[in-house]
Write an enzyme that holds these catalytic residues in place. Structure first.
Site, mmCIF file in Angstrom:
data_model
loop_
_atom_site.group_PDB
_atom_site.id
_atom_site.type_symbol
_atom_site.label_atom_id
_atom_site.label_comp_id
_atom_site.label_asym_id
_atom_site.label_seq_id
_atom_site.Cartn_x
_atom_site.Cartn_y
_atom_site.Cartn_z
ATOM 1 N N ASP A 229 46.491 43.735 26.982
ATOM 2 C CA ASP A 229 46.959 42.325 27.990
ATOM 3 C C ASP A 229 46.314 43.074 29.337
ATOM 4 O O ASP A 229 45.646 43.771 29.643
ATOM 5 C CB ASP A 229 48.370 41.989 27.791
ATOM 6 C CG ASP A 229 48.534 40.407 27.960
ATOM 7 O OD1 ASP A 229 47.944 40.056 28.989
ATOM 8 O OD2 ASP A 229 48.923 39.897 27.248
ATOM 9 N N GLY A 251 41.237 45.497 28.048
ATOM 10 C CA GLY A 251 42.581 44.568 28.704
ATOM 11 C C GLY A 251 42.032 43.539 29.225
ATOM 12 O O GLY A 251 40.919 43.019 29.042
ATOM 13 N N HIS A 252 43.086 42.821 29.861
ATOM 14 C CA HIS A 252 42.463 41.380 30.432
ATOM 15 C C HIS A 252 42.464 41.383 32.065
ATOM 16 O O HIS A 252 42.369 40.446 32.534
ATOM 17 C CB HIS A 252 44.050 40.429 30.042
ATOM 18 C CG HIS A 252 44.067 39.960 28.477
ATOM 19 N ND1 HIS A 252 44.992 39.403 28.109
ATOM 20 C CD2 HIS A 252 43.344 40.513 27.418
ATOM 21 C CE1 HIS A 252 44.764 39.276 26.660
ATOM 22 N NE2 HIS A 252 43.673 39.892 26.531
ATOM 23 N N GLY A 253 42.240 42.688 32.472
ATOM 24 C CA GLY A 253 42.179 42.868 33.705
ATOM 25 C C GLY A 253 43.271 42.938 34.796
ATOM 26 O O GLY A 253 44.292 43.353 34.340
ATOM 27 N N ASN A 283 38.795 39.891 31.755
ATOM 28 C CA ASN A 283 38.872 39.235 33.235
ATOM 29 C C ASN A 283 38.730 40.443 34.005
ATOM 30 O O ASN A 283 39.088 41.647 33.768
ATOM 31 C CB ASN A 283 40.148 38.648 33.545
ATOM 32 C CG ASN A 283 40.445 37.566 32.465
ATOM 33 O OD1 ASN A 283 39.781 36.374 32.513
ATOM 34 N ND2 ASN A 283 41.174 37.619 31.352
#
Length: 404
Positions: A229, A251-253, A283
């Site tokens: 995440d 991950g999601h940044g 992201n």
């Protein structure tokens, strides 16, 4: 001694130098005195087995309590070894001489049954000011068996929570395979986090690396995070935050938000992400908010000197986050956002997306020296904008800034 120095040196500058030296000697002496007075509270002296299967949580809590309630310098020691522990709550107010030190040298293994945690937290430190947590050890939450239970309304235990405390120094720890978030800083002020390593598989759900909520005056530096995440997420009420030299991926940044999910959330601001790198993330630099949010602001947010490698959404503001079933627009007012010197490769044909609230448009967004090149299936790149006012480009911006 100071007077003799003044007579000998004969100048104000050299006199001041002498006084500085004298003060340094006195400070060093005081430091030696504190070190000599430090008492080590080793959890094995309180019954911890360190066999990887016996629950040693109570030994940790007892060592903490003894140290917290003492009068001198304190070091709570988790020595090398494997210590399985269920829920651990370490609370103040402490009478020990600050700073208290929690020295985690060994490996802590969480009880892998998520139902055994009454407050969705594994290691919780609360109401403790002036504390240093370090040691090079590992917090292994053994989360793989819990991830299948993770849902939007079923939160898994957080590995490490620092709550309602001031003047915290957290460094040189390894957080591994959290059941839920790896760490949270909540309702706390003046916190430094550095040289952390946070690791979980890309497919692990809701395993944010570091999450802030009502946290102020926070520095997170020189840290490596790879999770399923957000590597770092900045939540409600967080202000005066610096994120620097962080490596993220998978991950999601790096995210401000999500914001506005709950009715009691408050504004965020003065947040800087600097000199960070992201590789293979979904992201890059992201701000996100929900529909039907409370009235709040997210302002003075800076993403600068960011390097990207195969990132899907390098620059994104999304004010429709998980909100398709809610008609009312977001009431989070996003303004004074600066994207500066962001360069690298993207797998998206829309690497710059400003998807803002139609009732509260984003305002004053800077794009300066942006260079995003397509790779893989992406053959060309463009920018897209909905409901943003005052986009300010400077230098080279590739792809060209969007027109709203």
């Amino acid at each position: 001694m100071a007077t003799s120095c003044v007579h000998m040196m004969g100048s104000l500058a050299l006199s001041i130098s002498c006084l500085i030296i004298i003060n340094a000697i006195a400070a060093a002496g005081e430091q030696r005195r504190l070190l000599q007075a430090e008492t080590v509270y080793d959890i094995t002296k309180y019954g911890a087995k360190g066999d990887g299967t016996t629950d040693d949580a109570m030994s940790f809590i007892q060592a903490w309590r003894a140290g917290c309630d003492s009068k001198g310098g304190v070091r709570i020691l988790i020595p090398p070894g494997k210590f399985m522990m269920g829920e651990v709550i370490l609370s103040g107010e402490c009478t020990a001489t600050p700073p208290m030190i929690v020295d985690i040298q060994g490996t802590l293994l969480a009880n892998p049954d998520p139902s055994s945690y009454s407050n969705e937290k594994w290691i919780l430190i609360e109401h403790v000011d002036n504390i240093k947590i370090t040691g090079g050890g590992t917090l292994n939450a053994q989360g793989a068996n819990a991830w299948k239970y993770a849902k939007e309304d079923a939160h898994m235990p957080v590995s490490f929570t620092f709550q309602s405390s001031k003047n915290g120094d957290i460094s040189n720890l390894n957080l591994l395979d959290a059941m839920g978030f790896h760490s949270k800083l909540i309702d706390s002020d003046n916190i430094k986090v550095t040289k952390m390593t946070i690791t979980a598989p890309e497919e692990s759900p809701n395993t944010d690396g570091i999450h802030l909520s009502n946290a102020t005056n926070v520095e997170i530096t020189d840290t490596v995070i790879g999770t399923g995440d957000d590597c770092i997420s900045i939540g409600t009420g967080s202000k005066n935050v610096l994120i620097k030299n962080v490596k993220c991926g998978p991950g999601h940044g790096l995210a401000v938000g999500s914001l506005g999910k709950r009715p009691d959330e408050i504004s965020v601001g003065n947040i800087t992400f600097s000199s960070c790198s992201l590789a293979g993330t979904t992201n890059g630099a992201r701000i996100k908010s929900y529909h039907k949010s409370p009235v709040m602001t997210a302002t003075n947010i800076v993403f600068e000197d960011i390097t990207l490698d195969n990132v899907k959404n390098p620059i994104i503001i999304d004010q429709h986050y998980f909100s398709k079933m809610v008609a009312e627009q977001s009431n989070v007012k996003i303004s004074d956002v600066h994207f500066r010197r962001i360069k690298g490769t993207t797998i998206s044909e829309i690497p710059i997306l400003f998807n803002c609230s139609t009732t509260n448009p984003c305002e004053n967004i800077e794009l300066a020296d942006i260079d995003l090149k397509p790779v893989g299936a992406a053959k060309s790149v463009e920018s897209v904008c909905v409901s943003a006012i005052g986009i300010k480009p400077s230098g080279t911006v590739n792809p060209p800034p969007p027109k709203c």
